[in-house]
Motif scaffolding. Sequence first.
Motif, PDB file in Angstrom:
ATOM      1  N   MET A  32       0.852  -1.196   0.000  1.00  0.00           N
ATOM      2  CA  MET A  32       0.000   0.000   0.000  1.00  0.00           C
ATOM      3  C   MET A  32       0.878   1.232   0.000  1.00  0.00           C
ATOM      4  O   MET A  32       2.018   1.206   0.506  1.00  0.00           O
ATOM      5  N   SER A  33       0.350   2.306  -0.551  1.00  0.00           N
ATOM      6  CA  SER A  33       1.160   3.512  -0.680  1.00  0.00           C
ATOM      7  C   SER A  33       0.280   4.754  -0.645  1.00  0.00           C
ATOM      8  O   SER A  33      -0.927   4.677  -0.899  1.00  0.00           O
ATOM      9  N   TRP A  34       0.912   5.878  -0.330  1.00  0.00           N
ATOM     10  CA  TRP A  34       0.265   7.178  -0.353  1.00  0.00           C
ATOM     11  C   TRP A  34       1.017   8.099  -1.312  1.00  0.00           C
ATOM     12  O   TRP A  34       2.268   8.163  -1.283  1.00  0.00           O
ATOM     13  N   TYR A  35       0.243   8.806  -2.135  1.00  0.00           N
ATOM     14  CA  TYR A  35       0.798   9.784  -3.061  1.00  0.00           C
ATOM     15  C   TYR A  35       0.102  11.121  -2.825  1.00  0.00           C
ATOM     16  O   TYR A  35      -1.036  11.177  -2.382  1.00  0.00           O
ATOM     17  N   ARG A  36       0.790  12.171  -3.201  1.00  0.00           N
ATOM     18  CA  ARG A  36       0.128  13.458  -3.311  1.00  0.00           C
ATOM     19  C   ARG A  36       0.247  13.921  -4.758  1.00  0.00           C
ATOM     20  O   ARG A  36       1.248  13.640  -5.443  1.00  0.00           O
ATOM     21  N   GLN A  37      -0.813  14.582  -5.222  1.00  0.00           N
ATOM     22  CA  GLN A  37      -0.839  15.058  -6.597  1.00  0.00           C
ATOM     23  C   GLN A  37      -0.978  16.566  -6.603  1.00  0.00           C
ATOM     24  O   GLN A  37      -1.972  17.109  -6.092  1.00  0.00           O
ATOM     25  N   GLN A  85       0.976  21.637   2.336  1.00  0.00           N
ATOM     26  CA  GLN A  85       0.400  20.297   2.273  1.00  0.00           C
ATOM     27  C   GLN A  85      -0.981  20.292   1.611  1.00  0.00           C
ATOM     28  O   GLN A  85      -1.624  19.243   1.519  1.00  0.00           O
ATOM     29  N   THR A  86      -1.416  21.446   1.144  1.00  0.00           N
ATOM     30  CA  THR A  86      -2.639  21.500   0.344  1.00  0.00           C
ATOM     31  C   THR A  86      -2.406  20.714  -0.934  1.00  0.00           C
ATOM     32  O   THR A  86      -1.472  20.999  -1.684  1.00  0.00           O
ATOM     33  N   SER A  87      -3.233  19.706  -1.149  1.00  0.00           N
ATOM     34  CA  SER A  87      -2.991  18.805  -2.269  1.00  0.00           C
ATOM     35  C   SER A  87      -4.152  17.825  -2.379  1.00  0.00           C
ATOM     36  O   SER A  87      -5.090  17.841  -1.581  1.00  0.00           O
ATOM     37  N   VAL A  88      -4.060  16.969  -3.386  1.00  0.00           N
ATOM     38  CA  VAL A  88      -4.963  15.828  -3.480  1.00  0.00           C
ATOM     39  C   VAL A  88      -4.153  14.591  -3.118  1.00  0.00           C
ATOM     40  O   VAL A  88      -3.085  14.358  -3.693  1.00  0.00           O
ATOM     41  N   THR A 109      -8.424  12.191  -1.586  1.00  0.00           N
ATOM     42  CA  THR A 109      -8.889  13.141  -0.563  1.00  0.00           C
ATOM     43  C   THR A 109      -8.351  14.504  -0.944  1.00  0.00           C
ATOM     44  O   THR A 109      -7.139  14.675  -1.092  1.00  0.00           O
ATOM     45  N   ARG A 110      -9.261  15.461  -1.113  1.00  0.00           N
ATOM     46  CA  ARG A 110      -8.861  16.823  -1.462  1.00  0.00           C
ATOM     47  C   ARG A 110      -8.714  17.629  -0.183  1.00  0.00           C
ATOM     48  O   ARG A 110      -9.692  17.865   0.509  1.00  0.00           O
ATOM     49  N   LEU A 111      -7.495  18.026   0.111  1.00  0.00           N
ATOM     50  CA  LEU A 111      -7.179  18.654   1.387  1.00  0.00           C
ATOM     51  C   LEU A 111      -6.719  20.098   1.162  1.00  0.00           C
ATOM     52  O   LEU A 111      -5.819  20.354   0.356  1.00  0.00           O
ATOM     53  N   SER A 112      -7.348  21.014   1.873  1.00  0.00           N
ATOM     54  CA  SER A 112      -6.943  22.433   1.819  1.00  0.00           C
ATOM     55  C   SER A 112      -6.506  22.868   3.206  1.00  0.00           C
ATOM     56  O   SER A 112      -7.235  22.633   4.187  1.00  0.00           O
ATOM     57  N   ILE A 113      -5.356  23.505   3.268  1.00  0.00           N
ATOM     58  CA  ILE A 113      -4.834  24.012   4.542  1.00  0.00           C
ATOM     59  C   ILE A 113      -4.834  25.538   4.478  1.00  0.00           C
ATOM     60  O   ILE A 113      -4.180  26.135   3.623  1.00  0.00           O
TER      61      ILE A 113
END
Lengths: 114, 112
Positions: A32-37, A85-88, A109-113
Amino acid sequence: NAGVTQTPKFQVLKTGQSMTLQCAQDMNHEYMSWYRQDPGMGLRLIHYSVGAGITDQGEVPNGYNVSRSTTEDFPLRLLSAAPSQTSVYFCASSYSADGGQPQHFGDGTRLSIL
Amino acid sequence: SQELEQSPQSLIVQEGKNLTINCTSSKTLYGLYWYKQKYGEGLIFLMMLQKGGEEKSHEKITAKLDEKKQQSSLHITASQPSHAGIYLCGADGAGTASKLTFGTGTRLQVTL
Protein backbone atom coordinates in the motif's frame (compact mmCIF):
# COMPACT_ATOMS: atom_id res chain seq x y z
CA ASN A 1 -16.70 -4.51 -4.92
CA ALA A 2 -15.12 -1.69 -2.89
CA GLY A 3 -11.41 -1.86 -3.87
CA VAL A 4 -9.54 1.03 -2.23
CA THR A 5 -11.65 3.34 -0.06
CA GLN A 6 -10.44 6.73 1.10
CA THR A 7 -12.10 9.00 3.65
CA PRO A 8 -12.82 11.83 3.85
CA LYS A 9 -13.23 12.99 0.24
CA PHE A 10 -12.77 16.65 1.16
CA GLN A 11 -11.23 18.37 4.17
CA VAL A 12 -10.32 21.92 5.14
CA LEU A 13 -7.85 22.44 7.97
CA LYS A 14 -6.24 25.38 9.67
CA THR A 15 -2.48 25.65 9.83
CA GLY A 16 -1.15 23.66 12.78
CA GLN A 17 -4.07 21.26 13.05
CA SER A 18 -3.52 17.54 12.78
CA MET A 19 -5.63 14.94 11.06
CA THR A 20 -5.64 11.41 9.71
CA LEU A 21 -6.55 10.43 6.19
CA GLN A 22 -8.01 6.95 6.11
CA CYS A 23 -7.34 4.27 3.53
CA ALA A 24 -8.74 0.76 3.45
CA GLN A 25 -8.55 -1.99 0.84
CA ASP A 26 -10.46 -5.25 0.68
CA MET A 27 -8.32 -7.07 -1.89
CA ASN A 28 -5.84 -8.60 0.59
CA HIS A 29 -3.03 -6.61 -1.04
CA GLU A 30 0.34 -6.60 0.69
CA TYR A 31 1.61 -3.35 -0.78
CA MET A 32 0.00 0.00 0.00
CA SER A 33 1.16 3.51 -0.68
CA TRP A 34 0.27 7.18 -0.35
CA TYR A 35 0.80 9.78 -3.06
CA ARG A 36 0.13 13.46 -3.31
CA GLN A 37 -0.84 15.06 -6.60
CA ASP A 38 0.00 18.68 -7.27
CA PRO A 39 -0.47 20.69 -10.48
CA GLY A 40 2.46 20.30 -12.83
CA MET A 41 4.23 17.79 -10.59
CA GLY A 42 2.44 14.53 -11.17
CA LEU A 43 2.05 12.06 -8.34
CA ARG A 44 4.78 11.87 -5.72
CA LEU A 45 5.21 8.99 -3.31
CA ILE A 46 4.92 9.96 0.37
CA HIS A 47 5.14 6.65 2.26
CA TYR A 48 4.62 3.03 1.43
CA SER A 49 4.20 -0.33 3.14
CA VAL A 50 5.14 -3.78 1.91
CA GLY A 51 3.09 -5.54 4.58
CA ALA A 52 1.56 -5.22 8.02
CA GLY A 53 4.05 -3.72 10.45
CA ILE A 54 6.43 -2.53 7.72
CA THR A 55 6.54 1.03 6.40
CA ASP A 56 9.12 3.14 4.61
CA GLN A 57 9.57 6.64 3.28
CA GLY A 58 8.97 7.68 -0.29
CA GLU A 59 10.03 10.80 -2.12
CA VAL A 60 8.28 13.43 0.04
CA PRO A 61 7.77 12.03 3.58
CA ASN A 62 8.35 15.15 5.70
CA GLY A 63 5.34 16.21 7.75
CA TYR A 64 3.57 12.86 7.39
CA ASN A 65 3.43 9.70 9.48
CA VAL A 66 2.04 6.28 8.61
CA SER A 67 1.45 2.98 10.32
CA ARG A 68 0.25 -0.41 9.10
CA SER A 69 -1.23 -2.47 11.90
CA THR A 70 -3.43 -4.56 9.60
CA THR A 71 -3.23 -5.67 5.98
CA GLU A 72 -6.39 -3.72 5.15
CA ASP A 73 -5.68 -0.27 6.59
CA PHE A 74 -2.98 2.29 5.92
CA PRO A 75 -3.76 5.69 7.51
CA LEU A 76 -1.77 8.83 6.74
CA ARG A 77 -1.30 11.34 9.54
CA LEU A 78 -0.54 15.01 9.15
CA LEU A 79 1.18 16.04 12.35
CA SER A 80 0.92 19.83 12.07
CA ALA A 81 -0.74 20.92 8.84
CA ALA A 82 0.99 23.52 6.68
CA PRO A 83 -0.32 25.35 3.60
CA SER A 84 2.30 23.49 1.51
CA GLN A 85 0.40 20.30 2.27
CA THR A 86 -2.64 21.50 0.34
CA SER A 87 -2.99 18.80 -2.27
CA VAL A 88 -4.96 15.83 -3.48
CA TYR A 89 -3.94 12.66 -1.69
CA PHE A 90 -4.28 9.22 -3.21
CA CYS A 91 -3.94 5.85 -1.57
CA ALA A 92 -3.06 2.86 -3.72
CA SER A 93 -2.53 -0.85 -3.26
CA SER A 94 -1.13 -3.77 -5.20
CA TYR A 95 -0.74 -7.48 -4.69
CA SER A 96 2.94 -7.14 -3.82
CA ALA A 97 5.83 -4.72 -3.99
CA ASP A 98 7.35 -6.64 -6.88
CA GLY A 99 7.55 -4.80 -10.13
CA GLY A 100 4.95 -5.63 -12.72
CA GLN A 101 1.97 -5.29 -10.39
CA PRO A 102 -0.48 -2.52 -11.33
CA GLN A 103 -1.58 -0.40 -8.41
CA HIS A 104 -5.25 0.21 -7.65
CA PHE A 105 -6.11 3.73 -6.57
CA GLY A 106 -8.76 5.23 -4.33
CA ASP A 107 -10.78 8.27 -5.38
CA GLY A 108 -8.59 10.68 -3.43
CA THR A 109 -8.89 13.14 -0.56
CA ARG A 110 -8.86 16.82 -1.46
CA LEU A 111 -7.18 18.65 1.39
CA SER A 112 -6.94 22.43 1.82
CA ILE A 113 -4.83 24.01 4.54
CA LEU A 114 -5.68 27.61 5.38
CA SER B 1 16.13 9.03 -9.88
CA GLN B 2 13.93 8.14 -12.80
CA GLU B 3 12.02 10.89 -14.57
CA LEU B 4 9.11 10.50 -16.95
CA GLU B 5 8.28 13.19 -19.47
CA GLN B 6 4.90 13.15 -21.17
CA SER B 7 3.99 14.94 -24.36
CA PRO B 8 1.93 16.75 -25.22
CA GLN B 9 0.85 18.31 -21.91
CA SER B 10 -2.62 18.89 -23.30
CA LEU B 11 -4.51 17.92 -26.39
CA ILE B 12 -7.82 18.94 -27.94
CA VAL B 13 -9.10 16.67 -30.68
CA GLN B 14 -12.32 16.43 -32.61
CA GLU B 15 -14.45 13.37 -32.02
CA GLY B 16 -13.48 10.62 -34.41
CA LYS B 17 -9.85 11.70 -34.77
CA ASN B 18 -6.86 9.60 -33.77
CA LEU B 19 -4.26 10.78 -31.28
CA THR B 20 -1.00 9.71 -29.68
CA ILE B 21 0.46 10.49 -26.26
CA ASN B 22 4.13 9.83 -25.54
CA CYS B 23 5.99 8.97 -22.35
CA THR B 24 9.78 9.15 -22.32
CA SER B 25 11.94 7.87 -19.49
CA SER B 26 15.38 9.00 -18.40
CA LYS B 27 16.22 5.37 -17.53
CA THR B 28 15.35 1.87 -18.68
CA LEU B 29 11.73 1.00 -18.01
CA TYR B 30 11.16 -2.21 -16.03
CA GLY B 31 7.42 -1.84 -15.99
CA LEU B 32 5.38 0.89 -17.64
CA TYR B 33 1.79 1.59 -16.65
CA TRP B 34 -0.83 3.74 -18.29
CA TYR B 35 -3.60 5.21 -16.18
CA LYS B 36 -6.57 7.44 -16.93
CA GLN B 37 -7.90 9.98 -14.47
CA LYS B 38 -11.18 11.85 -14.69
CA TYR B 39 -11.52 15.11 -12.81
CA GLY B 40 -12.33 14.51 -9.17
CA GLU B 41 -11.71 10.79 -9.40
CA GLY B 42 -8.92 8.35 -8.85
CA LEU B 43 -6.66 6.71 -11.38
CA ILE B 44 -8.00 3.87 -13.47
CA PHE B 45 -5.47 1.30 -14.64
CA LEU B 46 -5.44 0.88 -18.42
CA MET B 47 -2.46 -1.26 -19.41
CA MET B 48 0.94 -2.50 -18.32
CA LEU B 49 3.96 -3.09 -20.57
CA GLN B 50 7.15 -4.84 -19.55
CA LYS B 51 8.95 -6.21 -22.58
CA GLY B 52 10.77 -4.26 -25.26
CA GLY B 53 8.60 -4.05 -28.37
CA GLU B 54 5.48 -5.08 -26.47
CA GLU B 55 2.11 -3.81 -27.66
CA LYS B 56 -1.26 -4.13 -25.96
CA SER B 57 -4.73 -3.03 -26.98
CA HIS B 58 -8.00 -2.58 -25.20
CA GLU B 59 -10.99 -1.43 -27.18
CA LYS B 60 -9.73 1.63 -29.10
CA ILE B 61 -6.60 2.22 -27.03
CA THR B 62 -3.20 0.76 -27.96
CA ALA B 63 -0.04 1.11 -25.90
CA LYS B 64 3.47 0.28 -27.08
CA LEU B 65 6.87 0.05 -25.43
CA ASP B 66 9.87 0.63 -27.68
CA GLU B 67 12.64 -1.93 -28.12
CA LYS B 68 15.06 0.04 -25.98
CA LYS B 69 12.46 0.25 -23.21
CA GLN B 70 12.79 3.99 -22.73
CA GLN B 71 9.71 5.27 -24.48
CA SER B 72 6.06 4.32 -24.56
CA SER B 73 3.18 5.62 -26.62
CA LEU B 74 -0.56 5.50 -26.11
CA HIS B 75 -2.67 5.68 -29.24
CA ILE B 76 -6.41 6.26 -29.32
CA THR B 77 -8.26 5.46 -32.51
CA ALA B 78 -11.48 7.26 -33.43
CA SER B 79 -11.65 9.27 -30.22
CA GLN B 80 -14.92 9.65 -28.34
CA PRO B 81 -16.03 12.06 -25.59
CA SER B 82 -15.65 9.17 -23.13
CA HIS B 83 -11.90 9.23 -23.79
CA ALA B 84 -11.56 12.71 -22.27
CA GLY B 85 -9.50 12.95 -19.10
CA ILE B 86 -5.91 12.98 -17.92
CA TYR B 87 -3.63 10.18 -19.04
CA LEU B 88 -0.65 9.37 -16.85
CA CYS B 89 2.25 7.04 -17.40
CA GLY B 90 3.94 5.45 -14.40
CA ALA B 91 7.05 3.33 -14.18
CA ASP B 92 8.62 0.85 -11.80
CA GLY B 93 12.16 1.77 -10.91
CA ALA B 94 14.61 -1.12 -10.78
CA GLY B 95 11.83 -3.68 -10.76
CA THR B 96 10.13 -2.61 -7.55
CA ALA B 97 6.85 -0.84 -6.98
CA SER B 98 8.35 1.11 -4.10
CA LYS B 99 10.18 3.25 -6.64
CA LEU B 100 7.16 3.94 -8.83
CA THR B 101 7.29 7.34 -10.51
CA PHE B 102 4.71 9.13 -12.65
CA GLY B 103 4.74 11.56 -15.51
CA THR B 104 2.91 14.86 -15.09
CA GLY B 105 0.04 13.76 -17.30
CA THR B 106 -1.59 14.65 -20.61
CA ARG B 107 -4.96 16.36 -20.49
CA LEU B 108 -7.21 15.23 -23.33
CA GLN B 109 -10.33 17.02 -24.46
CA VAL B 110 -12.56 15.59 -27.17
CA THR B 111 -14.83 18.04 -28.93
CA LEU B 112 -18.02 17.19 -30.77
